[in-house]
Design a protein around this motif. Structure first.
Motif, short mmCIF file in Angstrom:
data_model
loop_
_atom_site.label_atom_id
_atom_site.label_comp_id
_atom_site.label_asym_id
_atom_site.label_seq_id
_atom_site.Cartn_x
_atom_site.Cartn_y
_atom_site.Cartn_z
N SER A 126 15.15 25.32 -15.99
CA SER A 126 13.88 25.38 -15.32
C SER A 126 12.61 25.65 -16.29
N PRO A 127 11.51 25.16 -15.89
CA PRO A 127 10.43 25.25 -16.87
C PRO A 127 9.78 26.76 -16.86
N SER A 128 9.04 27.23 -17.94
CA SER A 128 8.45 28.36 -18.02
C SER A 128 6.98 28.18 -17.86
N PRO A 129 6.08 29.26 -18.10
CA PRO A 129 4.67 29.20 -17.82
C PRO A 129 4.01 28.09 -18.61
N GLY A 130 4.50 28.15 -19.85
CA GLY A 130 4.17 27.16 -20.61
C GLY A 130 5.00 25.74 -20.38
N HIS A 131 5.88 26.24 -19.63
CA HIS A 131 7.03 24.95 -19.16
C HIS A 131 7.79 24.24 -20.68
N SER A 132 8.12 25.38 -21.13
CA SER A 132 9.17 25.42 -22.05
C SER A 132 10.26 26.41 -21.64
N ARG A 133 11.73 25.82 -21.84
CA ARG A 133 12.85 26.85 -21.46
C ARG A 133 13.86 26.99 -22.48
N ARG A 184 22.89 24.92 -16.42
CA ARG A 184 22.49 25.98 -15.65
C ARG A 184 21.96 27.13 -16.65
N PRO A 185 20.70 27.91 -16.58
CA PRO A 185 20.53 28.76 -17.45
C PRO A 185 21.38 29.95 -17.44
N ALA A 186 21.48 30.71 -18.70
CA ALA A 186 22.08 31.90 -18.56
C ALA A 186 21.16 33.07 -18.02
N PRO A 187 21.79 34.02 -17.48
CA PRO A 187 21.05 35.25 -16.71
C PRO A 187 20.04 35.63 -17.72
N GLY A 188 19.01 35.97 -17.00
CA GLY A 188 17.92 36.46 -17.79
C GLY A 188 16.75 35.19 -18.11
N GLU A 189 17.47 33.98 -18.34
CA GLU A 189 16.53 32.89 -18.75
C GLU A 189 15.80 32.38 -17.27
N ARG A 190 16.24 32.63 -16.43
CA ARG A 190 15.78 31.96 -15.04
C ARG A 190 14.19 32.48 -14.81
N MET A 191 13.54 31.41 -14.58
CA MET A 191 11.97 31.52 -14.20
C MET A 191 12.00 32.13 -12.76
#
Length: 589
Positions: A460-467, A481-488
């Motif tokens: 998933s992308p972040s506000p700056g759309h880097s994850r 699948r992102p690890a817990p805590g990484e999910r936007m």
């Protein structure tokens, strides 16, 4: 990821607590139940401006709090630590209190912080795609950041930033040296003139004191001559060119010595005679020295020249003194400084050459970045257009335009002007994103963009759309699948406006796909969308003695089937319940 949202006395909501799913959460309810207040609550803890008019009537203040989980190394975690806070069990608490009158209060982990800090943190935690929030993506800077994320041009971007930073440092030095150059030229002229002035006078150590003594002798020559003449007349008149009958000391000493010698007694006056001879020798030496003082040659001198020389020396001492030695020391240091200044044009030229080389390197890096952006922009537009077709917007499209500016217009982000141009329906002209569609169309456009970005990165992308890099989940068959805590956390409002039937099902499916790699919260009126959610909350009006209020409850099992049935047919008939069960059963990826 948002783990809990608590709201108190905000609009019609007296008290509510939501625990969204890590995947997709649907918020449903009748029109006017206050679903927008939940979005307002999230906006408050994200640093949005507070509106005291939304405080529940009869209450002194409203309050909202969000609990977010953070993974180690997350950008938001670094920002929290830089602000002097420590997460509690990997969680941070963002809260906002809005009084009926006065200023709101922002809190992080129970401590007051500036509202701007909430806004900075929310940039890494929450993205709201609602009618008013779409305007943020209308910013060219946001569009450029989104494109950079999709392009995966981190290496090219970092290489350019290094070149740009070096160029800025060199240009700052060059500007500073250039500004100093004019002053340096004036200073060099001053030093040159001062050195020439000192050299013309050519002062010698101790010369000023010697000249003052000479001047004093010349000015008092008559008094000196009279005093010396009188002394010589008394001591030894033979040294004077005059006839003086009075006895002198030298003559009297000579007479005394002769008188003692005439006694003819051997050894009797030998010591006394020796002493008289010694006295006569000292007297002769003294008489000689005094006679030199009335030597006409020693009295001569041009008093005007001496005074002029003393004046020149005093002027030097007044400017660079206070002594002649200080003047000579200043002149020596000024010569060193002048030689150093004379080399500054060479340094200026060398620095200019360094700047030219740095600018050339920056332009080369900017062009490499531009090539990557242009290719990514074309791919992004094509993929988003395909997603829009699946979201009941056939014929709609997105074009990402990347245009290079002139080399002279290089800035911190490169050479490119990035623009997202949206065509909401066939035949419509391409218009800047944010001013060309309804809120619902823009929400679906943002969904299509987020889906495309997530598919491109496998996360998933972040506000700056880097994850941060995601981890493979065994349960997902190896899917990233992102690890817990990484999910936007993405929040969609009005995304279902003007959608129905099969398109609504496809919309729900697309939201569920995004929820595989991000936390998705959607406010919806459509059962076909809500049925895809992992968790569903219903807002319902209740009427009390004082005022109407809204309750927020999670629905599961039969209660959820009843809510889906209500959304489908407005009733809970057996037919609508059967349809609801069928819809829930089919809404699976």
């Amino acid at each position: 990821m948002l783990e809990e949202l608590e709201v108190k006395d905000l609009g019609p909501i007296t008290q509510a607590r939501l625990t969204p799913a890590s995947g997709m959460t649907a918020i449903t309810g009748e029109t006017g139940a206050g679903k927008s207040m939940l979005l307002n609550a999230i906006g408050l803890i994200s640093g949005a401006p507070a509106q005291s008019a939304r405080v529940r009537p009869g209450k002194e203040s409203s309050w909202a709090q969000g609990v977010f989980s953070l993974d180690e190394g997350a950008p938001a975690l670094r920002l929290v630590e830089e602000a002097g806070f420590e997460p509690e069990d990997g969680q941070i608490f963002l809260a906002r209190s809005v009084p009926e009158e006065g200023r709101s209060r922002s809190l992080l982990n129970g401590r007051t912080v500036p509202r701007s800090l909430l806004g900075q943190l929310s940039e890494y935690l929450v993205t709201i795609h609602g009618q008013s929030d779409q305007l943020r993506m209308a910013s060219p800077a946001k569009q450029r950041d989104f494109l950079d994320s999709f392009a995966g041009d981190r290496l090219e971007l970092e290489a350019y930033r290094v070149c740009w930073q070096q160029l800025q440092e060199l240009e700052t030095k060059l500007a500073k040296l250039s500004d100093q150059q004019a002053g340096a030229i004036q200073q060099a002229d001053y030093l040159r003139e001062s050195i020439n002035r000192i050299d013309r006078v050519d002062p010698q150590p101790g010369e000023d004191e010697s000249l003052k003594e000479q001047r004093e002798r010349i000015e008092h020559a008559a008094q000196i001559t009279q005093a010396v003449t009188g002394a010589l007349a008394a001591l030894d008149s033979t040294q004077l060119d005059v006839d003086i009958d009075a006895p002198s000391v030298a003559g009297l000493i000579g007479q005394a010595s002769q008188s003692l010698a005439s006694a003819g007694v051997s050894g009797l006056f030998e010591e006394s005679i020796e002493r008289l001879h010694s006295m006569n020798a000292d007297l002769s030496d003294l008489v000689f020295n005094l006679s030199q003082l009335i030597d006409p040659d020693s009295q001569e001198g041009d008093l005007d020249k001496i005074n002029a020389r003393i004046h020149d020396l005093e002027e030097l001492k007044g400017r660079w003194g206070p002594t002649i030695e200080d003047v000579l020391g200043w002149r020596e240091q000024a010569q060193f400084d002048l030689e150093d200044m004379d080399a500054s044009p060479e340094r200026l030229q060398a620095l200019q050459e360094e700047c030219d080389q740095a600018r050339s390197a920056a332009l080369q890096a900017a062009q490499a970045l531009s090539v990557k952006r242009a290719a990514a922009g074309k791919a992004l537009g094509e993929q988003v257009s395909r997603e829009l077709a699946a979201l009941a917007m056939a014929g709609a499209g997105l074009q990402v335009r990347v245009r290079q500016r002139a080399a002279a217009d290089l800035d911190a982000h490169g050479l490119d002007d990035v623009a997202f141009l949206f065509t909401p329906f066939p035949g419509s002209p391409q218009l800047p994103m944010g001013s060309s569609a309804s809120g619902g169309e823009l929400s679906r456009l943002m969904l299509a963009m987020e889906l495309t970005a997530a598919q491109a990165k496998g996360t998933s992308p972040s506000p700056g759309h880097s994850r941060p890099k995601s981890k493979k989940s065994p349960e997902s068959g190896g899917q990233l699948r992102p690890a817990p805590g990484e999910r936007m956390t993405f929040i969609f409002d009005e995304v279902d406006a003007g959608v129905g039937g099969k398109a609504a099902v496809e919309l729900g499916k697309r939201l569920a796909q995004l929820a595989q790699s991000a936390q998705v919260i959607v406010v919806t009126h459509l059962a076909q969308v809500a049925s895809w959610a992992d968790r569903q909350f219903v807002l319902a009006k209740t009427t009390g003695q004082d005022a109407a209020s809204t309750s927020v409850e999670e629905v599961t099992g039969i209660q959820r089937e009843q809510e889906i049935a209500r959304m489908l047919a407005g009733s809970e008939s057996q037919t609508s319940l059967d349809h609801a069960r069928e819809l829930l059963a089919s809404s699976r990826l």
